[in-house]
Design an enzyme around this catalytic site. Structure first.
Site, mmCIF file in Angstrom:
data_model
loop_
_atom_site.group_PDB
_atom_site.id
_atom_site.type_symbol
_atom_site.label_atom_id
_atom_site.label_comp_id
_atom_site.label_asym_id
_atom_site.label_seq_id
_atom_site.Cartn_x
_atom_site.Cartn_y
_atom_site.Cartn_z
ATOM 1 N N MET A 157 6.246 -15.708 10.649
ATOM 2 C CA MET A 157 6.041 -14.775 11.766
ATOM 3 C C MET A 157 7.336 -14.030 12.069
ATOM 4 S SD MET A 157 3.539 -13.723 13.487
ATOM 5 C CE MET A 157 2.213 -14.402 14.464
ATOM 6 N N ILE A 160 7.410 -8.589 9.647
ATOM 7 C CA ILE A 160 6.159 -8.153 9.003
ATOM 8 C C ILE A 160 4.985 -8.999 9.493
ATOM 9 C CG2 ILE A 160 4.953 -7.862 6.786
ATOM 10 C CD1 ILE A 160 7.744 -7.207 5.556
ATOM 11 N N THR A 240 1.652 -10.341 0.298
ATOM 12 C CA THR A 240 2.446 -9.113 0.138
ATOM 13 C C THR A 240 3.935 -9.435 0.230
ATOM 14 O OG1 THR A 240 2.211 -8.701 2.504
ATOM 15 C CG2 THR A 240 0.695 -7.521 1.055
ATOM 16 N N ARG A 242 6.290 -12.393 -1.713
ATOM 17 C CA ARG A 242 6.834 -12.597 -3.053
ATOM 18 C C ARG A 242 5.904 -13.536 -3.812
ATOM 19 N NH1 ARG A 242 9.439 -8.794 -2.423
ATOM 20 N NH2 ARG A 242 11.688 -8.509 -2.521
ATOM 21 N N GLU A 271 6.782 -10.815 -12.175
ATOM 22 C CA GLU A 271 6.564 -9.369 -12.288
ATOM 23 C C GLU A 271 7.424 -8.766 -13.400
ATOM 24 O OE1 GLU A 271 7.058 -7.489 -8.468
ATOM 25 O OE2 GLU A 271 5.698 -8.897 -7.506
ATOM 26 N N HIS A 289 2.803 -4.295 -6.567
ATOM 27 C CA HIS A 289 3.957 -4.390 -5.639
ATOM 28 C C HIS A 289 4.186 -3.040 -4.942
ATOM 29 C CE1 HIS A 289 8.003 -6.614 -4.823
ATOM 30 N NE2 HIS A 289 7.724 -5.763 -3.843
HETATM 31 C C1 8YV Z 1 10.549 -3.039 -2.118
HETATM 32 C C2 8YV Z 1 10.126 -5.390 -1.212
HETATM 33 O O1 8YV Z 1 9.815 -1.977 -2.604
HETATM 34 O O2 8YV Z 1 11.912 -4.721 0.190
HETATM 35 C C3 8YV Z 1 11.330 -5.619 -0.363
HETATM 36 O O3 8YV Z 1 11.723 -6.798 -0.242
HETATM 37 O O4 8YV Z 1 9.510 -6.285 -1.608
HETATM 38 C C4 8YV Z 1 9.585 -4.065 -1.624
HETATM 39 O O5 8YV Z 1 8.689 -3.636 -0.671
HETATM 40 C C5 8YV Z 1 11.471 -3.530 -3.183
HETATM 41 O O6 8YV Z 1 11.952 -4.777 -2.938
HETATM 42 C C6 8YV Z 1 12.624 -2.606 -3.365
HETATM 43 O O7 8YV Z 1 13.698 -3.246 -3.998
#
Ligand code: 8YV
Length: 327
Positions: A157, A160, A240, A242, A271, A289
């Site tokens: 929490m 995001i 959304t 990792r 990835e 991603h």
């Molecule tokens: C980014 C992300 O696009 O910011 C983050 O941690 O996971 C993504 O949304 C990416 O990491 C850019 O480096």
């Protein structure tokens, strides 16, 4: 640090960000946007003052241990810092910054999109239309699960997670959460969120799980095979954050044997590789991603990177310093 530090940017950034960087710094851009190999990263850190990596670069101990004396700042383009060995950076007196805050709302939007898309079979329906085999409406075709009134369990929490909770309330979801620390009572009240100290207990009682915690050594495979088995068979998972937070192989097995109802995944453990078995399943929505992939978001991230470098090279503490103790 020189007035115009040598800055290596590992991937192509929005044009106007690159233009501003060229005005301010002695910048080496990657106009071809090809991901850099470990050897190329090592060559870069040997000669630059500032490195601007992204999530596709692995800035590990072997890269950092070969950095030249002049490398003083890693100004990452992104919020997650799990691709950077923070401990080695600190030992070598290299400051690390990220871009928090500016991608919160976009990532929360994409999380909400997946929360809606999976139970309502959005991409399945779209595939049916494109296949040209739709036989027309019927009372029992393409039935999904109702969103309204269901329980959403948010893991993590932070910014995001809270932004997801705010949206979720508008869709009639009951918000539950697990976090290392319980959030302030005023935030809990605002989000009408129920705290679960035990992740296991929360998992067993949710309809939808949203993964919104960072990937750290403590959260690697937080959703392990054992924990995934705690989820009710009718439940869904959305990630959304990792890929590493969820045991992707165990999740795939669960989905294959209908141990859970479906998953919405924007991130993956290795990835750009994706478990090929996931591609065969109808009950998953897969995205490349793209949680924070908006034009505005990328511009804001670039602005933050510039501010961090400029503040640092002017001899001040950059605003978005990342400390190991934050995780
Ligand atoms: C980014 C992300 O696009 O910011 C983050 O941690 O996971 C993504 O949304 C990416 O990491 C850019 O480096």
């Amino acid at each position: 640090m020189p007035v115009k530090p040598v800055v290596v940017v590992t991937r192509k950034l929005p044009d106007s960000i690159e233009t501003r960087m060229m005005e301010l710094f002695d910048v080496r851009l990657n106009l071809a946007d090809s991901p850099m190999s470990q050897a190329q990263l090592i060559a870069a850190v040997k000669t630059c003052d500032v490195l601007v990596p992204t999530v596709t670069d692995r800035i590990d101990a072997s890269v950092l241990s070969q950095a030249g004396e002049r490398l003083r700042l890693i100004a990452s383009f992104g919020t997650g810092v799990d691709h950077i060995d923070l401990k080695t950076a600190r030992q070598r007196n290299i400051t690390v910054t990220n871009t928090p805050g500016v991608l919160t709302e976009d990532t929360a939007d994409m999380t909400m999109a997946l929360i809606l898309a999976v139970p309502r079979r959005l991409t399945e329906g779209e595939r049916l239309m494109r296949s040209g085999t739709w036989a027309g409406w019927s009372p029992t075709s393409m039935l999904g699960q109702r969103i309204w009134g269901k329980r959403l369990g948010i893991i993590g929490m932070g910014r995001i997670g809270s932004a997801v909770a705010r949206r979720a309330r508008g869709f009639g979801l009951a918000v539950h959460y697990h976090n290392r620390r319980r959030v302030h009572p005023s935030v809990e009240a605002e989000l009408e969120a129920t705290y679960w100290e035990s992740l296991d207990q929360m998992l067993a009682r949710m309809d939808i799980i949203s993964v919104n915690c960072p990937h750290t050594p403590a959260t690697y495979h937080l959703l392990s095979a054992r924990r995934l088995k705690l989820l009710p068979r009718h439940s869904y998972i959305v990630n959304t954050s990792r890929g590493e937070v969820v045991d992707e192989n165990a999740l795939t097995r669960m989905l294959e044997k209908s141990g859970i109802a479906g998953a919405g995944l924007d991130v993956f453990e290795h990835e750009p590789a994706v478990n090929p078995k996931l591609l065969k399943l109808d009950n998953v929505v897969l995205l490349p991603h793209m949680g924070s992939a908006t034009i505005e978001g990328r511009m804001d991230m670039g602005e933050k990177v510039i501010i961090n470098i400029k503040t640092f090279s002017d001899g001040h503490k950059p605003p978005d310093r990342v400390l190991e103790t934050m995780f």
